[in-house]
Design a protein around this motif. Structure first.
Motif: not given
Length: 273
Positions: A123-135, A201-204, A178-184
């Protein structure tokens, strides 16, 4: 020594015995219900028991249901034409069998014609699009699952051939951890229950993939076209009778529909099959 008349008679008997054996050879009905969901092979056989009995009466030969949970075994069996009929959850394996091993589409499963993969973020992720996944790192269920095939096709559309680092787990339910604990940075799931629970649970959901049909019913080229047509009519007609509806309830699906095999080939190209 056996004279010619006796020899001909003996050969005729052997031929008749061979023909009878061939007629009694069971039709092998392989069933795969995915690799990233929990599946009980014994329960699978029981769910398909009455349908297999119907098919046996329809085609006038015994039917053996063979649950196949391992994708490598499924791919090998399809490539070697070991299955006369196959109910295949992952679209890429069914399409590959139609493309490379001359299987024919019998029907698609209603309710599973728009299967989509969702990219889950906190829910607090700054990602806006798949383009932000680089790296960054992306998590997904089993590498050969249709969910992960969908994920890679969607990432190729957004990022080109150079994909982010990918991390795989066995089951869909493990992805949110994996997402919840910052593994990915994002995790991919196509399970509606998993996605709904994540959002509750508040995820997006960062993005949802294009839809593809899954749960394909395909038949070997070894089955005559007339029998394949009989099978299509049988499965598509199940929802029209009380007995058929009971069969569908056992499978937990609403019914079956016909579909254009060439259209599936186009989907297969996008998936990279």
């Amino acid at each position: 020594m056996m004279n010619r008349r006796h020899l001909v008679a003996a050969l005729s008997v052997f031929c008749l015995m061979g023909q009878a054996a061939a007629e009694e050879a069971p039709l092998v009905f392989a069933v795969n219900e995915g690799v990233s969901y929990r599946v009980n092979p014994g329960a699978t056989t029981e769910r398909f028991r009455e349908i297999s009995q119907d098919i046996g009466k329809l085609l006038k030969r015994p039917v053996r249901v063979q649950p196949v949970s391992d994708y490598k075994e499924l791919a090998a069996g399809l490539a070697e034409q070991r299955y006369d009929l196959a109910y295949v959850h992952p679209a890429h394996h069914a399409i590959r069998a139609m493309t490379r091993s001359s299987y024919h589409l019998v029907a698609l499963t209603k309710g599973f014609t728009d299967y989509r993969a969702s990219f889950l973020v906190r829910g607090d992720s700054p990602l806006k699009s798949l383009a932000d996944l680089k790296g960054l790192k992306v998590g997904a269920p089993d590498e050969d699952s249709i969910t992960s095939v969908l994920m890679r096709a969607t990432l190729r559309d957004a990022l080109g051939p150079q994909l982010p680092e990918l991390s795989y787990v066995k089951l869909q339910e493990a992805v949110p951890f994996m997402v919840e604990h910052g593994m990915v940075a994002t995790g991919v799931s196509a399970s509606r229950a998993v996605v709904k629970d994540w959002q509750d649970k508040g995820g997006k959901v960062l993005l949802t993939s294009k839809p593809v049909p899954i749960k394909h019913l395909i038949a070997s080229i070894q089955l005559p076209s007339a029998q394949r047509a009989q099978l299509t009519a049988y499965f598509v007609g199940l929802e029209q009778t009380p007995e058929g509806k009971k069969r569908l309830e056992a499978l937990n699906v609403p019914g079956f529909v016909e579909f254009d095999q060439d259209a599936l080939m186009g989907i297969g190209k996008w998936l990279g099959v």
